[in-house]
Write an enzyme that holds these catalytic residues in place. Structure first.
Site, short mmCIF file in Angstrom:
data_model
loop_
_atom_site.label_atom_id
_atom_site.label_comp_id
_atom_site.label_asym_id
_atom_site.label_seq_id
_atom_site.Cartn_x
_atom_site.Cartn_y
_atom_site.Cartn_z
N GLU A 1 -1.10 -2.73 5.84
CA GLU A 1 -0.65 -1.98 5.14
C GLU A 1 -0.31 -2.60 3.39
O GLU A 1 -0.43 -1.62 2.63
CB GLU A 1 1.07 -1.73 5.72
N GLU B 1 -1.56 -13.48 5.08
CA GLU B 1 -2.10 -13.21 3.74
C GLU B 1 -2.16 -11.75 3.27
O GLU B 1 -3.10 -11.41 2.59
CB GLU B 1 -3.70 -13.64 3.59
N GLY B 2 -1.10 -11.02 3.69
CA GLY B 2 -0.99 -9.64 3.33
C GLY B 2 -1.41 -8.86 4.54
O GLY B 2 -2.44 -8.94 5.05
N THR C 1 1.62 -23.00 7.75
CA THR C 1 0.39 -23.27 8.47
C THR C 1 -0.05 -24.78 8.19
O THR C 1 -0.23 -24.92 6.87
CB THR C 1 -0.63 -22.30 8.30
N SER D 1 6.11 -9.65 2.96
CA SER D 1 5.26 -8.96 2.07
C SER D 1 5.73 -8.84 0.55
O SER D 1 5.05 -8.86 -0.13
CB SER D 1 5.11 -7.36 2.63
N ARG E 1 -8.09 -14.12 1.82
CA ARG E 1 -8.28 -13.02 2.16
C ARG E 1 -10.03 -13.04 2.43
O ARG E 1 -10.34 -12.59 3.57
CB ARG E 1 -7.90 -11.93 1.23
N ALA F 1 3.57 -23.09 1.16
CA ALA F 1 4.75 -22.55 1.72
C ALA F 1 5.29 -21.46 0.51
O ALA F 1 5.91 -22.16 -0.49
CB ALA F 1 5.88 -23.65 1.80
N ARG G 1 -24.61 -8.33 34.31
CA ARG G 1 -23.71 -7.83 35.40
C ARG G 1 -24.21 -6.52 35.75
O ARG G 1 -24.57 -5.51 35.24
CB ARG G 1 -22.22 -7.52 34.62
N GLN H 1 -24.46 4.76 29.85
CA GLN H 1 -24.43 5.19 28.33
C GLN H 1 -23.17 4.67 27.51
O GLN H 1 -23.10 4.30 26.42
CB GLN H 1 -24.62 6.47 28.24
C1 LIG Z 1 0.63 -17.32 12.30
C2 LIG Z 1 1.09 -17.05 10.79
C3 LIG Z 1 0.96 -18.03 9.82
C4 LIG Z 1 1.25 -17.90 8.53
N1 LIG Z 1 0.83 -18.92 7.60
C5 LIG Z 1 1.63 -18.75 6.31
C6 LIG Z 1 1.32 -19.81 5.44
O1 LIG Z 1 0.98 -21.01 5.73
N2 LIG Z 1 2.21 -19.95 4.39
C7 LIG Z 1 2.94 -18.84 3.87
O2 LIG Z 1 3.57 -18.82 3.01
N3 LIG Z 1 3.16 -17.70 4.68
C8 LIG Z 1 2.33 -17.55 6.11
N4 LIG Z 1 2.57 -16.63 6.76
C9 LIG Z 1 3.08 -15.55 6.45
C10 LIG Z 1 2.44 -14.18 6.12
O3 LIG Z 1 1.78 -14.05 5.21
C11 LIG Z 1 3.60 -12.91 6.45
O4 LIG Z 1 4.02 -13.27 7.90
C12 LIG Z 1 3.14 -11.63 6.03
O5 LIG Z 1 2.66 -11.83 4.53
C13 LIG Z 1 3.86 -10.60 6.40
O6 LIG Z 1 5.13 -10.91 5.92
P1 LIG Z 1 6.48 -10.69 7.08
O7 LIG Z 1 6.12 -11.47 8.24
O8 LIG Z 1 7.62 -11.08 6.72
O9 LIG Z 1 6.52 -9.31 7.26
P2 LIG Z 1 7.30 -8.06 6.52
O10 LIG Z 1 7.03 -7.96 5.13
O11 LIG Z 1 8.72 -8.05 6.87
O12 LIG Z 1 6.71 -6.57 7.30
C14 LIG Z 1 7.08 -5.95 8.29
C15 LIG Z 1 6.16 -4.64 8.26
O13 LIG Z 1 6.42 -3.94 7.28
C16 LIG Z 1 5.24 -3.30 6.60
N5 LIG Z 1 5.49 -3.45 5.21
C17 LIG Z 1 6.28 -4.16 4.50
N6 LIG Z 1 6.17 -4.03 3.25
C18 LIG Z 1 5.58 -2.40 3.31
C19 LIG Z 1 5.00 -1.77 2.10
N7 LIG Z 1 5.29 -1.98 0.75
N8 LIG Z 1 4.50 -0.57 2.67
C20 LIG Z 1 4.27 -0.31 3.91
N9 LIG Z 1 4.43 -1.28 4.92
C21 LIG Z 1 5.06 -2.29 4.52
C22 LIG Z 1 4.33 -4.54 7.00
O14 LIG Z 1 2.93 -4.18 6.71
C23 LIG Z 1 4.52 -4.79 8.38
O15 LIG Z 1 3.95 -4.12 9.23
C24 LIG Z 1 1.96 -16.80 8.16
C25 LIG Z 1 2.30 -15.65 9.05
C26 LIG Z 1 2.01 -16.02 10.43
C27 LIG Z 1 2.29 -14.85 11.55
#
Ligand SMILES: Cc1cc2nc3c(=O)[nH]c(=O)nc-3n(C[C@H](O)[C@H](O)[C@H](O)COP(=O)(O)OP(=O)(O)OC[C@H]3O[C@@H](n4cnc5c(N)ncnc54)[C@H](O)[C@@H]3O)c2cc1C
Length: 389
Positions: free
Chosen positions: A367, A363-364, A157, A131, A240, A123, A265, A276
């Site tokens: 972007e 996991e990031g 998760t 991010s 990753r 968590a 098919r 092609q």
């Molecule tokens: C199904 C699922 C399971 C997950 N499991 C876990 C888990 O077990 N534990 C846990 O801790 N987390 C978990 N996560 C969280 C996941 O790691 C985050 O969703 C992810 O890191 C992105 O964060 P965010 O969703 O808040 O998007 P945001 O950070 O809000 O990003 C929104 C958009 O802005 C872009 N953005 C943000 N900052 C920048 C920047 N500096 N430059 C360019 N673009 C940027 C992003 O690329 C994205 O397109 C999970 C997520 C999902 C969907």
């Protein structure tokens, strides 16, 4: 330079392929239709994981794991990636950072996790910190012989399968004292708010949790106060690399399904592979898989040779980015080759199409991987990606 897989690596790949085909694949449609893997099936898989020798594949033997090299883990995870609905998550991979625990923590948390008796979840993410993990607001304060945790965590998760949680929180609200805690599930003061539905029908849930003065014994700090970011970084790097393996396996399965279909098919009096435009799709799919697999195995080999942590961190971002985006393109083309059948949920390519989307986010995001790579190039030069070694 020897690029051959050893007899042991080949045996492990075959064993993992058989496990995926025989134990996990029969559960794909059940998971898809049910929205999650039913508990009884999950329990049966856990028994099989131990019997097939896949408990704690990422940990050392003295910690209850299998003592596999990273390349051995890679060939296994690639095969597990072939299954849909994230059923690879039925083979728990206890977070690598647990190896940094005290002996008592290893005995209480890590060894039973490798042996299938316990399972952690992680968590880190919060509503305001995705991010930007530095924006975490969860706090921990010391009160006598307990840490007191407060905050909200999202997207946790496998919470539904876990009996302890690795929680990142800032001691005294200070981001410089970011720390990781081992929190029992359940714990008084922790509430499971909900487990929302997502695009994929995944093996396990993704929960939202609230900690409201949850009391955690003082010996549940992993590492030292202030180690939180470094531990999280290690977890991200491992996750990753795992994503690279799974997306590669998923792309290979989709390409195989599309290749077989293109041969069978017939339209306009001929197999569609004779057009092609279809043949070229298959060629492009194979080329991208070839490139992804070459990158992945190279990095796995480098890790086993003792590459430094910074180099692995840099390369893990490139791998995660390339493999997840490659799988998105390959699986999209597989759906196209199958036509209307590719859009049917009963077809694995349709399920893989939904499953694989999250690999460009969690996991990031893609972007963020580019941000990391650009930072590495600026700091250490292009050679971190263009040199060999
Ligand atoms: C199904 C699922 C399971 C997950 N499991 C876990 C888990 O077990 N534990 C846990 O801790 N987390 C978990 N996560 C969280 C996941 O790691 C985050 O969703 C992810 O890191 C992105 O964060 P965010 O969703 O808040 O998007 P945001 O950070 O809000 O990003 C929104 C958009 O802005 C872009 N953005 C943000 N900052 C920048 C920047 N500096 N430059 C360019 N673009 C940027 C992003 O690329 C994205 O397109 C999970 C997520 C999902 C969907």
């Amino acid at each position: 330079m020897d690029l051959d897989l050893s007899p042991r690596e080949k045996e492990l790949a075959i064993r993992a392929r058989d496990f995926a085909d025989q134990v996990l694949q029969p559960l794909e449609l059940i998971t898809d239709e049910n929205g999650i893997l039913p508990d009884t099936d999950y329990a049966a898989v856990q028994k099989q994981v131990q019997e097939w020798g896949f408990g704690g594949i990422n940990h050392a033997k003295e910690h209850g794991g299998q003592g596999f090299t990273f390349l051995e883990q890679t060939v296994i995870e690639e095969q597990l990636g072939r299954v849909t609905n994230g059923l690879w998550s039925g083979v728990p991979r206890p977070a690598i950072v647990l190896k940094h625990g005290t002996q008592a923590q290893i005995d209480e948390f890590l060894i039973p996790s490798c042996q299938g008796e316990r399972r952690p979840c992680v968590a880190i993410t919060e509503p305001e910190a995705g991010s930007d993990a530095g924006a975490i607001k969860a706090t921990a304060r010391l009160d006598g012989d307990h840490w007191v945790l407060s905050g909200v965590k999202w997207f946790v998760t496998s919470f539904n399968r876990s009996n302890f949680i690795l929680v990142q929180a800032n001691v005294d609200g200070d981001p410089a004292k970011s720390s990781m805690f081992l929190v029992d599930n359940p714990t008084e003061g922790m509430t499971h708010l909900r487990s929302p539905k997502f695009m994929h029908s995944f093996c396990n849930d993704h929960a939202e949790l609230e900690f409201n003065d949850a009391r955690v014994p003082v010996d549940r700090l992993l590492g030292k106060v202030g180690d939180g970011f470094e531990l999280t970084k290690d977890w991200f790097v491992e996750a990753r690399l795992q994503i690279a393996c799974h997306t590669l396996g998923a792309a290979i399965r989709a390409a195989e399904v599309a290749n077989d279909f293109a041969a069978e098919r017939r339209q306009f009096g001929t197999a569609i592979r004779d057009f092609q435009s279809i043949e070229f799709k298959l060629a492009d799919m194979a080329m991208q898989i070839f490139a992804a697999k070459s990158m992945l195995y190279r990095v796995a080999w480098e890790i086993d040779k003792g590459a430094d942590r910074k180099q692995i961190h840099a390369r893990a971002s490139a791998l995660k980015l390339y493999c997840s985006e490659m799988a998105g393109r390959v699986i999209d083309e597989a759906v196209q080759i199958l036509g209307g059948r590719g859009y049917m949920r009963e077809n694995p390519v349709e399920r893989l199409y939904r499953d694989i989307r999250v690999d460009r986010i969690w996991e990031g995001t893609s972007e963020i991987q580019r941000v990391i790579m650009a930072g590495q190039i600026k700091k250490r030069g292009l050679g971190v990606y263009t040199d060999w070694g």
